[in-house]
Design an enzyme around this catalytic site. Structure first.
Site, mmCIF file in Angstrom:
data_model
loop_
_atom_site.group_PDB
_atom_site.id
_atom_site.type_symbol
_atom_site.label_atom_id
_atom_site.label_comp_id
_atom_site.label_asym_id
_atom_site.label_seq_id
_atom_site.Cartn_x
_atom_site.Cartn_y
_atom_site.Cartn_z
ATOM 1 C CG HIS A 16 -1.779 1.175 1.367
ATOM 2 N ND1 HIS A 16 -3.377 0.877 1.781
ATOM 3 C CD2 HIS A 16 -1.876 2.545 1.098
ATOM 4 C CE1 HIS A 16 -3.707 2.496 1.542
ATOM 5 N NE2 HIS A 16 -2.912 3.139 1.322
ATOM 6 C CG HIS A 18 -1.032 7.000 -1.194
ATOM 7 N ND1 HIS A 18 -2.146 6.907 -1.682
ATOM 8 C CD2 HIS A 18 -1.157 6.374 0.074
ATOM 9 C CE1 HIS A 18 -3.202 6.438 -0.900
ATOM 10 N NE2 HIS A 18 -2.516 6.077 0.101
ATOM 11 C CG HIS A 140 -9.906 4.554 3.501
ATOM 12 N ND1 HIS A 140 -8.678 5.314 3.318
ATOM 13 C CD2 HIS A 140 -10.750 5.010 4.526
ATOM 14 C CE1 HIS A 140 -8.707 6.177 4.491
ATOM 15 N NE2 HIS A 140 -9.932 5.737 5.165
ATOM 16 C CG HIS A 178 -4.975 2.244 5.838
ATOM 17 N ND1 HIS A 178 -6.286 2.328 6.008
ATOM 18 C CD2 HIS A 178 -4.876 3.038 4.621
ATOM 19 C CE1 HIS A 178 -6.832 2.919 4.905
ATOM 20 N NE2 HIS A 178 -5.871 3.439 4.320
#
Ligand code: NCD
Ligand code: ZN
Length: 348
Positions: A16, A18, A140, A178
């Site tokens: 995960h 970005h 999410h 997360h």
């Protein structure tokens, strides 16, 4: 002869991350490549990645940026789900290995999620297809209802959205991204299912909500899901120390320009790529659980995603390492997690 403690493990993957785009991508990618062989690239660009063409172009921009650093890094692309996602496109993208999975953002739940999903029932037809073709759904997992206390949104999501969803789609492969709460930990652990996993960030393992307010407010530690109470932090630390194979590394490294973080309505996200692996090893050592470190970093993830385990290795050494102070971008800069601090572990 050096008596420094060393650990050699299979090169990890970050499930995960970005990386953003353009000048930020070029600056931040080197840190992910340094520590990780592969990474799942989140699709929430300003204009999210919603089809194969955009994913291929974005992947090529990432690969172009890796060339500067001469590594064999492999970006694994995801599709940002909307109610308009085309079934044909999604199926084609998954079968052709353009997408490794699709990401579900509840509407307005985090950075660049204004086109996210309002009601999960809007995408049941998409989830049905994903279950059928065994395409992983990355979630999410927070309720986006602002009437719900921000500290309860993850636990509430499990109760009101996820449990019914898994009853309806019991063979849909789901990653809770997360995770931050004891509720998420127990849900994943108790189900102990090949269809369910959770990623855990270094910052949610190292910190709790008090850290956001020590010596004044710390916008640099503002991320979503927000840091929780210590009891939740401890649940995360405990579960990785038990060696449960349902959890794996996902740093959620999320760079934002300093001016956009230290700002009214500052952005959520912690840029931890320069330190993430060094933080994880420190935590496993503190928890006396180093024997499970390699599976968390390098085995549980590929096993869940049905990908081969990496061949190469990396060595970490117990030697102080100073984390880069800031990432310069001309007039702007990014402040990394643990900027300028000294960690106990380094990469050899
Ligand atoms: C992420 C971002 O900035 O893209 N922010 C964050 O606080 N984690 C989005 C996300 O993963 O929620
Ligand atoms: Zn993220």
């Amino acid at each position: 002869m050096s008596s420094l403690k060393k650990i050699k493990i299979i090169k990890p993957d970050d499930w995960h991350v970005h990386l953003r785009d353009k000048r930020i991508l070029k600056k931040v990618l080197r840190y992910t490549e340094m520590f990780y062989q592969r990474a799942i690239i989140m699709p929430n660009l300003n204009k999210p990645i919603i089809n194969c063409k955009q994913a291929i172009a974005y992947k090529n921009r990432i690969l172009q940026a890796t060339k500067l650093n001469h590594t064999q890094f492999e970006p694994l692309m995801t599709c940002y789900l909307t109610r308009e996602t085309s079934l044909k496109e999604l199926k084609y993208g998954f079968l052709k290995k353009i997408f490794i999975g699709a990401k579900l953002y509840p509407n307005q739940c985090t950075t660049n999620s204004t086109t996210g999903i309002n009601k999960i029932s809007e995408i049941f037809h998409i989830l049905e297809l994903m279950q059928k073709i065994k395409m992983p759904l990355l979630i999410h997992a927070e309720e986006n209802n602002i009437a719900i206390d921000i500290y309860d949104r993850e636990a509430k999501f499990i109760e009101t959205t996820l449990i019914p969803l898994r009853k309806q789609f019991p063979e849909l492969k789901i990653v809770l991204e997360h995770i931050t709460t004891k509720e998420a930990v127990s849900y994943v652990e108790e189900n102990n299912s090949a269809y369910l996993a959770g990623t855990i960030t270094p910052h949610h393992l190292m910190l709790n909500r008090n850290n956001m307010f020590i010596h004044g407010i710390q916008p640099n530690l503002y991320c979503l899901p927000i840091l929780k109470r210590k009891i939740h932090q401890n649940a995360l630390r405990k579960v990785i120390s038990n060696g449960s194979t349902n959890f794996f590394l996902g740093s959620d490294s999320a760079p934002h320009l300093y001016k956009n973080k230290i700002n009214l309505f500052g952005c959520a996200g912690i840029f931890n790529a320069p330190s993430s692996l060094l933080c994880y090893v420190t935590i496993f050592e503190e928890m006396k659980a180093l024997k499970y470190f390699e599976s968390f970093c390098s085995k549980n993830g590929p096993n869940f995603y049905n990908l081969p385990i990496n061949q190469s290795t990396i060595t970490l050494i117990k030697k102080p390492c100073k984390i880069v102070k800031k990432i310069d971008l001309g007039q702007d800069f990014i402040l990394p997690f643990l900027s300028g601090e000294i960690l106990k572990w380094s990469i050899l």
